[in-house]
Design an enzyme around this catalytic site. Structure first.
Site, mmCIF file in Angstrom:
data_model
loop_
_atom_site.group_PDB
_atom_site.id
_atom_site.type_symbol
_atom_site.label_atom_id
_atom_site.label_comp_id
_atom_site.label_asym_id
_atom_site.label_seq_id
_atom_site.Cartn_x
_atom_site.Cartn_y
_atom_site.Cartn_z
ATOM 1 N N ASP A 292 0.834 -1.194 0.000
ATOM 2 C CA ASP A 292 0.000 0.000 0.000
ATOM 3 C C ASP A 292 0.877 1.256 0.000
ATOM 4 O OD1 ASP A 292 -2.690 1.053 0.142
ATOM 5 O OD2 ASP A 292 -2.225 1.697 2.184
ATOM 6 N N GLU A 339 1.075 -0.719 -5.142
ATOM 7 C CA GLU A 339 -0.056 0.219 -5.189
ATOM 8 C C GLU A 339 0.511 1.594 -5.539
ATOM 9 O OE1 GLU A 339 -2.024 3.269 -4.542
ATOM 10 O OE2 GLU A 339 -1.758 2.824 -2.418
ATOM 11 N N ASP A 392 -11.222 1.353 -1.502
ATOM 12 C CA ASP A 392 -11.465 2.774 -1.248
ATOM 13 C C ASP A 392 -12.417 3.397 -2.266
ATOM 14 O OD1 ASP A 392 -10.010 3.223 1.083
ATOM 15 O OD2 ASP A 392 -8.140 3.584 0.011
#
Length: 493
Positions: A292, A339, A392
């Protein structure tokens, strides 16, 4: 990665009679569904315990498993709980939403009952588990016992001797809180026992797990309390700067995350052992990991501690490709996904190229009628991972309500969306057809669910991480439909 596809489905979103998805029957059923649908991957959100905001991206431990995910029916079958008593407990009245207050109030008392019955029966296995995981488990179990002892206050508000982990204080509290620490060891033993069984079943059926590794850890965590020297804090354990992202088109104040930042100079001097241990923990759980906020390795936004917004932050250089190479070479059996979403610099693009990790393409970001986008399907090169949306993002049906008429017209023309097919199936078809080696769908889009079922709304503190799938929704008809399109676009392994 070979050409394949998978489904993003949080574990907590599985159906169960006890208010939240677990490592029980519904998880095994979902693996059966993935296999029948021709999928290769089950992508999960972090499996760690959650704190006050219920976010899996903010946890008291980067290594521990979430106690809520321990399957209670399995414990009852093993004679550790009374199945009849479990059914009398109020786990929440909405089968489509997790009630975290009910989880907080009722889950641990039930697990304590299992502990009283299981501590002797599993004594030898418990000791073996403790010995194998002692480095993180000893700190975590004592940290959780101390949290209870001090009224759930964060560790940096504890008495000074134990806050600073003075040897005599650690020894004294370990002795005084021995029973409580044993309980937390038992909880982790049960989580990993159930996880290992599920993972073995997945492997037998050709299903691999993708997990998330958040780039930062929570300030109030066993990770920071046990090794504070690896974080940018003063002598009183007050952060000097904290994490966030700068202002952008979407948020004029930026995003103030508030995590303590890493002292990369000290981490480097230690051979990046902290990061190696962290990925080692992830490798035990997953077959592939998504790093992430990958750009944070190149440079990160540092906000002075105490600021109310992220506006006054500055960019600071991260460890860059050096750390990425160490992790990928140390764990060469593990697949990595970067990511790399958002506005990236040439330096980030170069780090991605040098690392040879696949980046991400998100279709919900692609269809701007006025400009070219790197996320458009024709720009999805093979060495990438294509998503309709991440945890998200909105569901497809929710996303439609947020787009301008011009952008929707462009998207419909580009993807050849028809009324008969609909937007959800049309975007699944489009993602399947891209050149990206991996394509991942959210389960909500497979089920054609509205925006009210989205997993998370970034920047909104309440109401996230709650969506649950109805029992029976992942049926054989849906699996057969997915299998056909997966085979059509040559993604079935």
């Amino acid at each position: 990665m070979k050409r394949s596809s998978g489904i993003l489905m949080p574990l907590f979103s599985l159906p169960s009679p006890y208010g939240i998805g677990t490592l029980g029957k519904a998880a095994y059923d979902f693996i059966d569904f993935l296999k029948a649908a021709g999928q290769k991957y089950w992508q999960l959100l972090p499996l760690c315990p959650t704190d006050h905001g219920d976010s899996p991206y903010s946890s008291p431990s980067t290594f521990a498993g979430n106690p809520y995910f321990i399957d209670l029916d399995t414990l009852a079958e093993e004679g550790l709980l009374d199945g009849g008593e479990l059914k009398k407990i109020d786990w929440g009245g909405d089968e489509e939403k997790v009630d975290y207050r009910k989880m907080y109030e009722n889950r641990l008392p039930v697990l304590r009952k299992a502990f009283e019955k299981g501590r002797e029966a599993y004594a030898q296995e418990l000791q073996s588990f403790y010995d194998a995981n002692r480095r993180w488990l000893e700190n975590y179990a004592l940290y959780m016992a101390l949290k209870k002892e001090f009224g759930n206050r964060p560790w940096y508000e504890w008495p000074e001797d134990i806050r600073r982990r003075e040897a005599q204080a650690v020894e004294r509290y370990s002795r005084e809180l021995k029973e409580e620490t044993r309980f937390w060891v038992f909880v982790q033993f049960m989580f990993y026992r159930q996880w290992d069984r599920l993972k073995a079943y997945a492997a037998e059926n050709g299903i691999s797990f993708i997990g998330d590794v958040p780039i930062y850890v929570a300030m109030d965590s066993a990770d920071v309390w046990s090794e504070p020297w690896f974080f940018m804090m003063d002598e009183n354990f007050v952060p000097t700067e904290v994490s966030g992202v700068p202002p952008d088109y979407f948020n004029e104040d930026g995003q103030l995350w508030g995590n303590p930042l890493y002292d990369y100079a000290k981490m480097k001097a230690d051979g990046y052992g902290w990061w190696i241990r962290r990925i080692e923990g992830a490798a035990r759980l997953y077959d592939a990991v998504r790093i992430d906020h990958f750009r944070g390795f190149e440079s990160f936004w540092a906000v002075p501690y105490g600021e109310k917004t992220a506006r006054s932050g500055v960019w600071r250089k991260g460890p860059g490709i050096e750390l990425v190479r160490i992790l990928t070479s140390w764990f060469n059996q593990l697949e990595f996904i970067a990511e790399d979403l958002g506005i990236n610099t040439p330096e980030v693009a170069e780090m991605l190229r040098e690392s040879k990790l696949p980046g991400m393409k998100v279709l919900e970001f692609a269809f701007d009628s006025k400009s070219e986008s790197s996320y458009l399907p024709h720009n999805c090169q093979s060495h990438s991972c294509c998503y309709i949306g991440t945890h998200d993002n909105n569901t497809v049906l929710g996303w439609l309500e947020e787009q301008s008429a011009e952008d929707l017209e462009f998207a419909a023309d580009y993807m050849h969306i028809t009324e008969e097919e609909g937007w959800c199936r049309g975007m699944i078809r489009t993602g399947m057809a891209t050149g990206s080696n991996l394509f991942v769908m959210q389960m909500q889009d497979i089920l054609e669910l509205p925006g009210s079922c989205r997993t998370n709304m970034p920047g909104v503190a309440e109401g996230n991480w709650r969506w649950r799938m109805k029992k029976g929704a992942a049926d054989s008809k849906t699996a057969a439909e997915l299998l056909k399109i997966t085979e059509t676009y040559r993604r079935k392994n």
